[in-house]
Design a protein around this motif. Structure first.
Motif, PDB file in Angstrom:
ATOM      1  N   UNK A 107       0.714  -1.096   0.085  1.00 50.54           N
ATOM      2  CA  UNK A 107       0.007  -0.260  -0.101  1.00 50.54           C
ATOM      3  C   UNK A 107       0.883   1.517  -0.139  1.00 50.54           C
ATOM      4  N   UNK A 108       1.975   1.198   0.863  1.00 51.76           N
ATOM      5  CA  UNK A 108       2.930   2.385   1.151  1.00 51.76           C
ATOM      6  C   UNK A 108       3.495   2.705  -0.402  1.00 51.76           C
ATOM      7  N   UNK A 109       4.020   1.616  -1.013  1.00 58.34           N
ATOM      8  CA  UNK A 109       4.852   1.681  -2.194  1.00 58.34           C
ATOM      9  C   UNK A 109       3.819   2.330  -3.372  1.00 58.34           C
ATOM     10  N   UNK A 110       2.749   1.806  -3.444  1.00 55.86           N
ATOM     11  CA  UNK A 110       1.730   2.375  -4.501  1.00 55.86           C
ATOM     12  C   UNK A 110       1.547   3.677  -4.174  1.00 55.86           C
ATOM     13  N   UNK A 111       1.017   4.118  -2.984  1.00 49.92           N
ATOM     14  CA  UNK A 111       0.937   5.761  -2.677  1.00 49.92           C
ATOM     15  C   UNK A 111       2.006   6.574  -3.003  1.00 49.92           C
ATOM     16  N   UNK A 112       3.212   5.905  -2.672  1.00 47.31           N
ATOM     17  CA  UNK A 112       4.330   6.590  -2.780  1.00 47.31           C
ATOM     18  C   UNK A 112       4.771   6.962  -4.047  1.00 47.31           C
ATOM     19  N   UNK A 113       4.720   5.962  -4.953  1.00 47.62           N
ATOM     20  CA  UNK A 113       4.965   6.112  -6.309  1.00 47.62           C
ATOM     21  C   UNK A 113       3.993   6.703  -7.251  1.00 47.62           C
ATOM     22  N   UNK A 114       2.716   6.619  -6.859  1.00 45.29           N
ATOM     23  CA  UNK A 114       1.436   7.188  -7.635  1.00 45.29           C
ATOM     24  C   UNK A 114       1.245   8.663  -7.244  1.00 45.29           C
ATOM     25  N   UNK A 115       1.093   8.804  -5.711  1.00 44.18           N
ATOM     26  CA  UNK A 115       0.356  10.157  -5.623  1.00 44.18           C
ATOM     27  C   UNK A 115       1.243  10.897  -4.432  1.00 44.18           C
ATOM     28  N   UNK A 116       1.908  10.455  -3.649  1.00 43.29           N
ATOM     29  CA  UNK A 116       2.522  11.288  -2.560  1.00 43.29           C
ATOM     30  C   UNK A 116       4.038  11.513  -2.632  1.00 43.29           C
ATOM     31  N   UNK A 117       4.737  10.776  -2.993  1.00 48.63           N
ATOM     32  CA  UNK A 117       6.108  10.583  -3.257  1.00 48.63           C
ATOM     33  C   UNK A 117       6.745   9.950  -1.924  1.00 48.63           C
ATOM     34  N   UNK A 118       7.873   9.772  -1.860  1.00 54.31           N
ATOM     35  CA  UNK A 118       8.370   9.120  -0.596  1.00 54.31           C
ATOM     36  C   UNK A 118       8.313   9.833   0.643  1.00 54.31           C
ATOM     37  N   UNK A 119       9.037  10.979   0.511  1.00 51.82           N
ATOM     38  CA  UNK A 119       8.920  11.813   1.737  1.00 51.82           C
ATOM     39  C   UNK A 119       7.354  12.062   2.347  1.00 51.82           C
TER      40      UNK A 119
END
Length: 568
Positions: A107-119
């Motif tokens: 879930x975290x990887x999907x949100x980071x790569x698609x919407x929010x970025x890693x930080x």
């Protein structure tokens, strides 16, 4: 064998730094890999990234691991002694919780790569993690504050609410901290590229330091001072680390968001299915390729002949007579490099399956091995050793063997194999799988001896468990770190976070599998009763050893050929 090894290590992804990057003054001032600063401007090398940023990232990883291991290493003791759960119920609940902890990174990887970025993903999920630790700390002192009849059920609900909030919070940290740390080094700069490799060593070192402190100091506090303080200490440290991480945001380098890797994977599968009636061309150059940009991309992907059905996603549809040519959409026509990215993921599947069984075996350190230790004599001289603290031998083994592996074994192996990394990925993973099998065989023999001694009314010292933990720690140096390296090396730029999450998913699946096996054993046998002296825990360890042997065989027959097909 040498020829095979050479084929195995031939890179599928070739690094091509853009020409002329370091031939003018402007290029030296800013990074050349597309990273930006907190204001969205090109990141300045002198004031952002590099080790000045990684210290804060390693700090938050250390505090998170301190909190995670403060929970996981002694959770089975808490559930059995405080919540009065049975041995089987506690072991299954621990495995399920750990599995969930390593499932949420998808879930975290999907949100980071698609919407929010890693930080931003790290910040949001760290907030959830901190709330979870606060709830768990409060739940530990709840019984002393509540005197009415149903307080036990409220206590149980509060404990599991805190546990699963931390599991959710973990989902944005596990796949993002290592990748965010790697983002702080400019891949187009040869000097920074070398430092990037060193970052991963220190990343795993910080994880193990946090684990060591948890399995020794924090576990001792939980058993001898109180569970409330034992949970409060890592909660406070995590809050402080969180604050420092956020206030240091101006020194970080940030990757700009691209297309979601999950979308790219889905497009290839759908396009290949829609084009299944088309014939593949004999020459792969006839497949769809995008024209090269003026400045070459960081990586070039080469066509492979495995999983040729997926190549149909890159077949250029023939023009329809009498109709104006319309450009095909991404769900009908994909590029050849995009297809090869999906093939890379498929080649990792056999190795991923092998790691699921490996992590099922290592899950015994948080369940059955602790229960075995609770049935042993935990007095060592004037000290009373908590059973969960024996996991410190696993951590110490890793802390000692990681630098030994890097400084001694790799140079020796390099002379024999001719490979820069010393051991190939299959060799490194295979050694780890074999060691996990040996650890379970040793634990089975130890349990058989413990039962024989218990029949005479005596007890066996808990220190006899130390070799099992040490062997498992050595296995993790080879396999657990090796699989992260494998998944990182095999992934193109656009799939780094996804592949890191997939490696974490193997931990989740291994713990879920362990929970299922424990449930099946409990319903079909009497191997693990409440009083282990009346059961046969040694049979369960032998079952784990047999599964480990079959897993090693599967790895040799399936995973190694798949990795050789990848050209690495």
């Amino acid at each position: 064998m040498e020829a095979a090894a050479g084929d195995e290590e031939r890179p599928l992804l070739h690094h091509h730094p853009p020409p002329g990057l370091y031939q003018n003054g402007d290029s030296r001032l800013n990074t050349c890999d597309g990273t930006v600063d907190v204001n969205g401007q090109p990141a300045a090398k002198a004031s952002t990234g590099n080790w000045r940023a990684c210290f804060f990232i390693l700090g938050i990883e250390f505090s998170e691991c301190l909190a995670y291991f403060a929970i996981s290493k002694n959770l089975v003791t808490y559930l059995t002694s405080v919540l009065d759960e049975s041995n089987i119920e506690a072991a299954r609940n621990v495995s399920t919780w750990i599995g969930t902890t390593f499932f949420t990174p998808l879930v975290g990887a999907f949100l980071a790569d698609t919407y929010w970025g890693r930080y931003k993903t790290i910040v949001i999920f760290l907030s959830i993690y901190t709330v979870g630790m606060l709830v768990l700390t409060f739940s530990a002192i709840l019984p002393s504050l509540m005197q009415f009849s149903n307080h036990h059920e409220i206590h149980r609900v509060a404990v599991y609410a805190g546990l699963y909030l931390t599991a959710l919070g973990n989902g944005g940290i596990k796949p993002c901290t290592s990748a965010f740390g790697a983002d702080q080094f400019d891949m187009a700069d040869p000097a920074e590229r070398v430092k990037k490799g060193s970052f991963f060593n220190w990343y795993f070192f910080s994880i193990n330091v946090g684990s060591l402190l948890s399995t020794t100091v924090i576990v001792w506090v939980q058993d001898n001072v109180g569970w409330g303080i034992g949970f409060a200490v890592p909660m406070i440290l995590m809050s402080l680390g969180f604050a420092v991480f956020v206030t240091s945001r101006r020194v970080y380098r940030y990757k700009t968001l691209g297309e979601s890797p999950m979308t790219r994977v889905s497009q290839v599968v759908v396009a290949a299915a829609r084009n299944c009636h088309m014939e593949l061309p004999d020459n792969s150059s006839a497949l769809h390729h995008l024209p090269s940009p003026p400045i070459e991309t960081t990586f070039k992907v080469h066509h492979t002949t495995q999983f040729r059905f997926l190549d149909k996603a890159a077949i250029v549809p023939p023009p329809t007579p009498g109709k104006k040519d319309v450009e095909a959409g991404p769900w009908r026509l994909c590029t050849m490099p995009q297809v090869e990215e999906v093939k890379m993921l498929l080649r990792l599947c056999p190795a991923w399956v092998s790691m699921v069984v490996f992590f099922m075996i290592t899950a015994q350190m948080s369940s059955t091995l602790i229960e075995q230790g609770m049935a042993m004599d935990n007095h060592v001289g004037p000290f009373t050793v908590p059973p969960a603290s024996l996991a410190g031998f696993d951590v110490v083994a890793m802390l000692v063997l990681i630098p030994v592996y890097d400084a001694v074994l790799v140079p020796l192996a390099r002379r024999a194999t001719g490979l820069d990394r010393g051991l190939s990925h299959p060799q490194r993973l295979g050694v780890g799988l074999a060691l996990s099998m040996l650890a379970m065989a040793y634990s089975a023999l130890l349990e058989r001896n413990r039962l024989a001694v218990a029949a005479t009314g005596a007890t066996v010292s808990i220190m006899w468990q130390a070799p099992a933990y040490t062997i498992l720690g050595a296995g993790e140096v080879f396999a657990a770190i090796g699989v992260i390296e494998l998944f990182y090396d095999q992934a193109p730029d656009s799939m780094r976070s996804l592949c890191t999450a997939l490696a974490q998913l193997a931990v989740a699946a291994g713990n879920y599998l362990n929970s299922a096996v424990l449930g099946s054993v409990a319903s079909a046998t009497g191997w693990i009763p409440e009083d282990l002296d009346d059961g046969h825990l040694d049979y369960f360890f032998w079952l784990m050893a047999v599964l480990g042997a079959l897993n090693l065989l599967q790895f040799l027959l399936c995973s190694i050929p798949a990795m050789r097909q990848s050209g690495r």
